[in-house]
Design an enzyme around this catalytic site. Sequence first.
Site, mmCIF file in Angstrom:
data_model
loop_
_atom_site.group_PDB
_atom_site.id
_atom_site.type_symbol
_atom_site.label_atom_id
_atom_site.label_comp_id
_atom_site.label_asym_id
_atom_site.label_seq_id
_atom_site.Cartn_x
_atom_site.Cartn_y
_atom_site.Cartn_z
ATOM 1 N N ASP A 358 41.232 45.229 39.391
ATOM 2 C CA ASP A 358 42.110 46.128 40.139
ATOM 3 C C ASP A 358 42.952 46.967 39.184
ATOM 4 O OD1 ASP A 358 43.434 46.823 42.781
ATOM 5 O OD2 ASP A 358 45.162 46.041 41.685
ATOM 6 N N GLU A 395 38.166 49.342 38.442
ATOM 7 C CA GLU A 395 38.757 50.394 39.250
ATOM 8 C C GLU A 395 39.432 51.311 38.230
ATOM 9 O OE1 GLU A 395 41.421 50.777 43.290
ATOM 10 O OE2 GLU A 395 42.156 49.442 41.733
#
Length: 712
Positions: A358, A395
Site C-alpha cells: 500500500d 501501489e
Amino acid sequence: MDSLDISEGFCEPYGATVKDGGVNFCLFSRDAQKVVLNLYNSSEDLTPSRQIEFDSKKNKTGDIWHLFVKNLKPGTLYTYQVAGPFSKSRGLRFDFNQILMDPYAHAITPVPIFKNLSPHFIPVLDEEDLRLEQNEREKNFPKCVVVDENDFDWDGDKPLNIPLSKSIIYEVHLKGFTCGKESGVSLPGTYEGFTQKIEYLKYLGVTAVELLPIFEFDETENGNVNPKNNTKLTNYWGYSTVNFFSPKASYAVDKNPGGCVHEFKNLVKQLHKAGIEVILDVVFNHTAEGNERGVTISFRGLANDIYYTLVQSHKEYYMNFSGCGNTVNCNHPVVRKFIIDCLHHWVKDYHVDGFRFDLASIMSRSQEGILLKFPPLLNAISEDPYLRNTKIIAEPWDAGGAYQLGCFPGGRWAEWNDRYRDDIRRFWRGDEYVSTGAATRISGSSDLFINSGRKPYHSINYVTCHDGFTMNDLVSYNGKHNEENGEENRDGNDSNWSYNYGWEGATANPKIETLRNRQMKNFILTLLISQGTPMLLGGDEFRRGQQGNNNAYCQDNDISWFDWNNANINRNLVTFTKRAIELRKKHAVFRRTDFFKGAADSGKSDIQWYNKNGSNPDWSKISRFLAFSLNGSSVKNDDGTFDDTFYIAANTDRIDVMLRLPTLSDGKRWYRIADTSIDSEDAILSKENAENLRAQERYVLPSSSMIILIAK
C-alpha cells in the site's frame, strides 16, 4: 513462575522465540535506559504476574536487549515497559509508565486498544491529566503471545509459484466475503469461514486471492458516527497496522491466545490445495500510532526517531506522506531490516505467495522524505534471495504527491496500473477520442513499462478495486454517495469516470438493467483479454454493490458484505466471468510474456489494428471504436501447441456498427467466441463450441458491445 531460570539470552532473532526448553526475548531500543519484561497469567489480567528487568551489562548487545527464560512455553503472554529520555528536540518519546507491544510479536490477544477511549482522543504532551485516559487504554491493551511457529503440520505444502503472466488475482476482504446474506458459511467473518468458500473460488477459476489487510489492526479506531442511524463506524478495511507479525486475532474462531496462527495457516494450506495463491495487502507506510497527538503502542516508545520520518527542524512532529498522521522511516537500516524480517516471516512461517504494498512510493523516500532514485529497501526486497519467487506488487504512489507508475524503482516490481483503470473506464463510458489510450492499455502499457526492461505482466490491470466504486456501482451512479461515512460526503474520489445510464442507483427499468449488465461484461472481458495481469474485485462477477459508496473503509455491514443472493440472481454474469477466465487460461495469446513487436516469426504481425472498414485506422480520428487481430502462430499454449488467431472489436458508441472482417486464408473461417450484446450464457463460448458465422465478410456489432472471433 517463581521457578523461572533467567539467563543472558541471544541477540537474535528479534521477538519471542521458543528454543532450548524456554523462550528467548529480544528487543531493539537504541536510547532505552531501562527495559522490563512483563509476564501475565491470562489475557484479562491488568497487572503482570512477574516482571523481569533486563541487566544492561548482561542482557544487552549494542542496541539489542535480550534474555532467555527457561521453562516458559508457547502461549505465554507478555508486554514491555521501557524507560529513556523524553526529548522533543531529539524526537524521543520514552515513557516507562506506558505498556508496550513487541513489534515482532507473532500474535496478540484480541483486545481493542481504542475501544474505551473518547471518540476524539487527542493527547496533549506533558499534561499529567493524560493518565486517566492512558489508564483506561491500558485496561484494553493487548498482550503479546509467545508462538511456536513449528507447531503446525503443513503436509508438505509449499508456495505455488504460479508465474505472474498466468495469474488472475481476486481482491477480497476476508471478513466481508463470508458475512453477507446467504453465504452458506457456518463461521462467517473468520479464516475457517473463508475456507468454506474456496470451492467457489476454484469454480470461478482465479489463481490468487489478494486479501485486504490481515495484519493485526483495531476495528474500534474509527471515531466517526453514521449520521443515518447514529451508530459508531469502524476501521473495516484495516489499513492501520497495530502489529506487523500477527494475523488478525478477531478473524479466528479459536479465541485462545495465538489461535489465529493455526487458523490462518490452515486457510493458506487449503487455498494451496485448490491451486490458489495468497497475496497479502501490506501497509508499511504508516502505523496506527498516528501523529504527535496519537497513541503509543510500540515503535513510539522504543525508538520514535528511528521508526518514523520526523520533521528535521521540529522533531516533535511527523512527516505525513501517508495521509494518516505518520510516515514509517522505511529506508533507515533498522527499519529496513524490520520490513525484510516481516516479509520473511510471512513467506517462511505462513507460506504466502506474494505481497501488495500500500502507498509503496513511501518506501522510495529517504530519511528526510526525499524520493530516492535507488531506494535501498525496494532494491533489497527485489533482490532478496528468500523472496526471489515471491510476487511483489506496488501501489506506485503515495499521499505526498509521489507518482511512480511505470518507473517504480527496484527491478522486478509489478505495479497497480491506475492508467489502465481510467482509460478503460472512459473508453466504455463512450468518451470521445480515448480509443488510442484504451488500445495502449489493452496491448500491455508498453509506454509505461518497456523502458525499465519489464514485461507486460508487470502491469496489474484492474477496472475496480476495494478503493472506489464496485463495478456494479460504476455503471449505476454518476457520483459518489458516502454520506453514511460521517464525513458529509467529502471523502472518496470524485474522478470516477462512471455513468448511471439514466437513473441514479438501483432500478427496475429493464432497458437500463440490460445495458448495465452488458457494460459489466464489457469491462470483465476487456480486462481478461488485455495483456498484463488482471485483477478482479471480489463480487464484481455477480454485481456486488455498495449503494454508491466509493470509500467504504468504515462500513462493516451490509454495504460492504457480499450478498450471495446476487450470485444466483446474476448467475449469467458469474458464468460469463468463469468462461472469460477459462478463455484467458487456454490461450497464451492473451497473456504474452513479451510486448508486441509488430512482425512475428511467421512474417505476419503479432497484432494488427483495424477501423470499421477493415483498414488501418487513423489514430488521430478513431473514436468510440477499437478492432484488432491477434496472431497466435508464434505463441505456445500450455499444451505445447501454437495458439489461434483472434479478432476482437469493441463499439462504445450509441449506434450499431457494420464491421468488415479481415479475410482469412488456408480455408479457415471465423467463429464467434463472445458477443457481450447477447443476454444469455451463450454470450461467451469455448473454442470447441464457438458459433460458425454464416457471413464471413461482415458483422453487425451492436452499440456498447464487444465481440471476439476465432479463426479455425
